[in-house]
Design a protein around this motif. Structure first.
Motif, PDB file in Angstrom:
ATOM      1  N   LEU A  35     -35.586 -18.478   6.262  1.00 41.38           N
ATOM      2  CA  LEU A  35     -34.208 -17.824   5.057  1.00 41.38           C
ATOM      3  C   LEU A  35     -34.586 -16.592   4.500  1.00 41.38           C
ATOM      4  CD1 LEU A  35     -34.064 -21.851   4.015  1.00 41.38           C
ATOM      5  CD2 LEU A  35     -32.632 -19.984   5.699  1.00 41.38           C
ATOM      6  N   VAL A  36     -34.254 -16.350   3.245  1.00 43.12           N
ATOM      7  CA  VAL A  36     -34.003 -14.840   2.721  1.00 43.12           C
ATOM      8  C   VAL A  36     -33.464 -14.943   0.968  1.00 43.12           C
ATOM      9  CG1 VAL A  36     -32.495 -13.434   3.719  1.00 43.12           C
ATOM     10  CG2 VAL A  36     -34.395 -12.875   2.318  1.00 43.12           C
ATOM     11  N   GLN A  37     -34.415 -15.496   0.053  1.00 46.91           N
ATOM     12  CA  GLN A  37     -33.776 -14.875  -0.898  1.00 46.91           C
ATOM     13  C   GLN A  37     -33.968 -13.799  -1.544  1.00 46.91           C
ATOM     14  OE1 GLN A  37     -34.198 -18.642  -3.365  1.00 46.91           O
ATOM     15  NE2 GLN A  37     -32.031 -17.906  -4.949  1.00 46.91           N
ATOM     16  N   SER A  38     -33.526 -12.812  -1.872  1.00 44.46           N
ATOM     17  CA  SER A  38     -33.741 -11.480  -3.128  1.00 44.46           C
ATOM     18  C   SER A  38     -32.680 -11.336  -3.904  1.00 44.46           C
ATOM     19  CB  SER A  38     -33.818 -11.124  -1.993  1.00 44.46           C
ATOM     20  OG  SER A  38     -34.205  -9.615  -2.600  1.00 44.46           O
ATOM     21  N   GLU A  39     -33.524 -10.354  -4.738  1.00 41.51           N
ATOM     22  CA  GLU A  39     -32.659 -10.696  -6.353  1.00 41.51           C
ATOM     23  C   GLU A  39     -32.742  -8.840  -7.059  1.00 41.51           C
ATOM     24  OE1 GLU A  39     -31.157 -11.579 -10.712  1.00 41.51           O
ATOM     25  OE2 GLU A  39     -32.231 -13.243  -9.776  1.00 41.51           O
ATOM     26  N   LEU A  40     -32.548  -7.950  -6.954  1.00 40.22           N
ATOM     27  CA  LEU A  40     -32.976  -6.635  -6.945  1.00 40.22           C
ATOM     28  C   LEU A  40     -33.728  -6.532  -8.567  1.00 40.22           C
ATOM     29  CD1 LEU A  40     -29.292  -4.709  -6.605  1.00 40.22           C
ATOM     30  CD2 LEU A  40     -31.333  -4.642  -5.073  1.00 40.22           C
ATOM     31  N   GLY A  41     -34.381  -5.215  -7.790  1.00 43.04           N
ATOM     32  CA  GLY A  41     -35.602  -5.545  -9.528  1.00 43.04           C
ATOM     33  C   GLY A  41     -36.490  -7.016  -9.868  1.00 43.04           C
ATOM     34  N   LYS A  42     -36.029  -7.994  -9.092  1.00 43.34           N
ATOM     35  CA  LYS A  42     -36.971  -9.474  -9.485  1.00 43.34           C
ATOM     36  C   LYS A  42     -37.710  -9.543  -8.213  1.00 43.34           C
ATOM     37  CE  LYS A  42     -34.608 -11.198 -12.677  1.00 43.34           C
ATOM     38  NZ  LYS A  42     -33.438 -12.311 -13.304  1.00 43.34           N
ATOM     39  N   GLY A  43     -37.789  -9.231  -6.605  1.00 39.68           N
ATOM     40  CA  GLY A  43     -37.961  -9.674  -5.674  1.00 39.68           C
ATOM     41  C   GLY A  43     -37.668 -10.219  -4.938  1.00 39.68           C
ATOM     42  N   THR A  44     -38.515 -10.534  -3.789  1.00 41.48           N
ATOM     43  CA  THR A  44     -38.326 -11.120  -2.016  1.00 41.48           C
ATOM     44  C   THR A  44     -38.803 -12.136  -2.136  1.00 41.48           C
ATOM     45  OG1 THR A  44     -37.005  -9.225  -1.446  1.00 41.48           O
ATOM     46  CG2 THR A  44     -37.096 -10.788   0.772  1.00 41.48           C
ATOM     47  N   THR A  45     -37.858 -13.416  -1.635  1.00 38.68           N
ATOM     48  CA  THR A  45     -38.825 -14.107  -0.610  1.00 38.68           C
ATOM     49  C   THR A  45     -38.358 -15.437   0.137  1.00 38.68           C
ATOM     50  OG1 THR A  45     -39.000 -15.317  -2.962  1.00 38.68           O
ATOM     51  CG2 THR A  45     -39.384 -16.714  -1.213  1.00 38.68           C
ATOM     52  N   PHE A  46     -38.975 -14.913   1.367  1.00 38.46           N
ATOM     53  CA  PHE A  46     -39.002 -15.415   2.755  1.00 38.46           C
ATOM     54  C   PHE A  46     -39.499 -16.594   2.578  1.00 38.46           C
ATOM     55  CE2 PHE A  46     -38.213 -10.911   3.744  1.00 38.46           C
ATOM     56  CZ  PHE A  46     -36.997 -11.487   4.635  1.00 38.46           C
ATOM     57  N   THR A  47     -38.655 -17.447   3.648  1.00 39.24           N
ATOM     58  CA  THR A  47     -39.287 -18.862   3.558  1.00 39.24           C
ATOM     59  C   THR A  47     -39.348 -19.815   4.908  1.00 39.24           C
ATOM     60  OG1 THR A  47     -38.070 -19.473   1.626  1.00 39.24           O
ATOM     61  CG2 THR A  47     -38.789 -21.560   3.206  1.00 39.24           C
ATOM     62  N   LEU A  48     -40.187 -20.092   5.437  1.00 40.93           N
ATOM     63  CA  LEU A  48     -40.100 -20.960   6.918  1.00 40.93           C
ATOM     64  C   LEU A  48     -40.254 -22.297   6.823  1.00 40.93           C
ATOM     65  CD1 LEU A  48     -42.800 -18.901   8.881  1.00 40.93           C
ATOM     66  CD2 LEU A  48     -40.950 -17.801   8.552  1.00 40.93           C
ATOM     67  N   ARG A  49     -38.785 -23.488   7.441  1.00 39.55           N
ATOM     68  CA  ARG A  49     -38.361 -24.299   6.886  1.00 39.55           C
ATOM     69  C   ARG A  49     -38.508 -24.845   8.636  1.00 39.55           C
ATOM     70  NH1 ARG A  49     -33.670 -24.951   3.797  1.00 39.55           N
ATOM     71  NH2 ARG A  49     -35.754 -24.555   1.798  1.00 39.55           N
ATOM     72  N   PHE A  50     -39.600 -26.084   8.306  1.00 42.92           N
ATOM     73  CA  PHE A  50     -39.370 -26.629   9.689  1.00 42.92           C
ATOM     74  C   PHE A  50     -39.176 -27.824  10.057  1.00 42.92           C
ATOM     75  CE2 PHE A  50     -43.125 -23.244   9.815  1.00 42.92           C
ATOM     76  CZ  PHE A  50     -42.926 -22.710  10.686  1.00 42.92           C
TER      77      PHE A  50
END
Length: 451
Positions: free
Chosen positions: A436-451
């Motif tokens: 999954l990806v969660q991102s916001e302009l100017g604040k960064g990005t987080t990729f999540t691997l979920r098993f």
């Protein structure tokens, strides 16, 4: 005195009443027997009243029986003693009917409970609601899909998706609709199917909701793989001969240039230019072949070899592998892992490949930032699933970019093939997991691997 025969009691009461009337007729209105006359008349009236009461006992039993049915009260019992065989048989049959009603109601309640349990445990989201939007039932699968605890009206679903709430209100019998929902960094495509039912004279709508995101992703990836197979096959068939011929022609020209013959010397400069052109064609053809071979990786992922390993150790290993690269770019990689072991059954080398790709992407995303920090975090989510996060404080992405980030060949980097995240998603899919990806302009990005 009581008798055990209803008919005998009835005859005796009639006989006593007849005798009383006979005495009244014999006494008449004689003033000498006025008191006796009044007494006999009162006695006769009492006999009539008691006779009517006695005769209406059966009607009262039937009335009690009908009232029990009317108010769904099947606890009523009918007791008749000393009334004779007919009355006893009547009471027995009424009690049998009441027992049958109790059994039928208990059976219906058991079936209702049975179907309610099935509906609550089925994997498809089910919502039943009235025409005014009042929700009658919202099963556990629907609550999970929509990530809500409780709702009384369809309009309350607008906080999840205004399109879904409006669609459920306006959809007619047999209609289907595809609704896109994004929740906590996860894109979901909900297939909504509505039918109408008649319930006790009222119209009730039943909506089934399924998340077909995984099926769509698999079909999409299958389409991309088929396209890549065709393109790489055609490109390789065309480029390979060109690379081979240009390389051979370049070698031939170089051999001619080295020949001391006088006629060759006159054309040396022209041959050198042609040779350089052929070498350029050869190099570019070889580069294109390597490029195509890279894309072939999207269609040649091997089956995972599952082993049990500690996720914390894998994260430490990833940090060690990328230590020099981070140091050279004056960046830091922070590890956040639980104190105890976090055991995962997966293909360690594949998951390591995914992590390295995500961490490198995160490092590149912070190139223009002063605080070049990437965080690797492993934890158990609220459903006890192992999750691994790769976070950065870079520029972030737009909603449009997040929707396309896993499409093959799509990239937000200045230089990149656009296959890294596609490969990562395929690897996670082979592990029955998601990325999954969660991102916001100017604040960064987080990729999540979920098993």
């Amino acid at each position: 005195m009581r008798f055990n025969n209803y008919r005998l009691q009835l005859l005796l009461r009639l006989a006593v009443l007849a005798g009383t009337i006979y005495l009244l007729s014999r006494i008449g209105l004689n003033p000498d027997y006025r008191g006796t006359f009044i007494g006999l008349l009162a006695f006769a009236l009492l006999q009539v009243y008691l006779f009517i009461q006695y005769h209406e006992r059966t009607n009262k039993q039937f009335l009690r029986f009908l009232n029990s049915i009317r108010y769904d009260d099947f606890t009523e019992l009918f007791h008749v003693t000393g009334e004779g065989k007919v009355q006893k048989e009547l009471a027995l049959r009424l009690n049998e009917v009441m027992n049958k009603f109790r059994e039928v109601r208990a059976e219906k309640e058991a079936h209702l409970h049975y179907f309610e349990v099935i509906v609550q445990h089925i994997g498809i989201g089910i919502i039943t609601y009235k025409a005014d939007g009042t929700i009658l039932m919202l099963n556990n699968a629907a609550k999970k899909l929509l990530q809500i605890g409780h709702a009384q009206n369809i309009k309350e679903l607008a906080r999840v998706s205004p399109v879904l709430a409006l669609g459920l209100q306006e959809m007619e019998h047999g209609e289907k609709q595809l609704v896109q929902v994004r929740q906590v960094g996860e894109q979901a495509n909900l297939s909504v199917h509505v039918i109408e039912l008649a319930l006790l004279g009222d119209t009730v709508k039943l909506a089934s909701i399924q998340n077909i995101q995984r099926e769509l992703e698999e079909k999409e990836m299958e389409a991309w793989q088929n396209l890549i197979k065709v393109l790489t096959h055609e490109i390789m068939n065309s480029v390979t001969p060109i690379a081979s011929l240009s390389s051979s022609a370049g070698e031939e020209i170089n051999s001619f240039i080295d020949t001391p013959a006088e006629e060759i010397t006159l054309l040396k400069e022209e041959l050198e230019d042609i040779g350089q052109c052929l070498q350029t064609i050869s190099r570019r053809s070889d580069g294109l072949i390597r490029f195509v071979n890279d894309f072939r990786n999207l269609t040649t992922i091997s089956v995972p070899h599952m082993t049990l390993f500690n996720v914390g150790e894998l994260l430490q290993e990833t940090k060690l592998l990328l230590r020099e690269q981070f140091a050279a770019q004056h960046a830091s990689l922070k590890i956040d892992i639980p104190s105890g072991p976090l055991l995962l059954s997966a293909d360690r080398s594949m998951i390591s490949q995914v992590l390295i790709n995500l961490v490198k992407n995160a490092l590149e995303a912070t190139q223009e930032e002063t605080d070049r920090r990437v965080t690797l975090r492993a934890y158990l989510d609220d459903r006890s699933r192992i999750s691994i996060e790769v976070s950065d404080k870079g520029q972030g992405m737009t909603e449009e970019a997040m929707a396309k980030i896993f499409i093959p060949f799509f990239t937000t980097k200045k230089s990149g093939s656009g296959i890294g995240l596609s490969l990562s998603r395929q690897i996670m899919r082979l592990h029955k997991g998601t990325v999954l990806v969660q991102s916001e302009l100017g604040k960064g990005t987080t990729f999540t691997l979920r098993f």
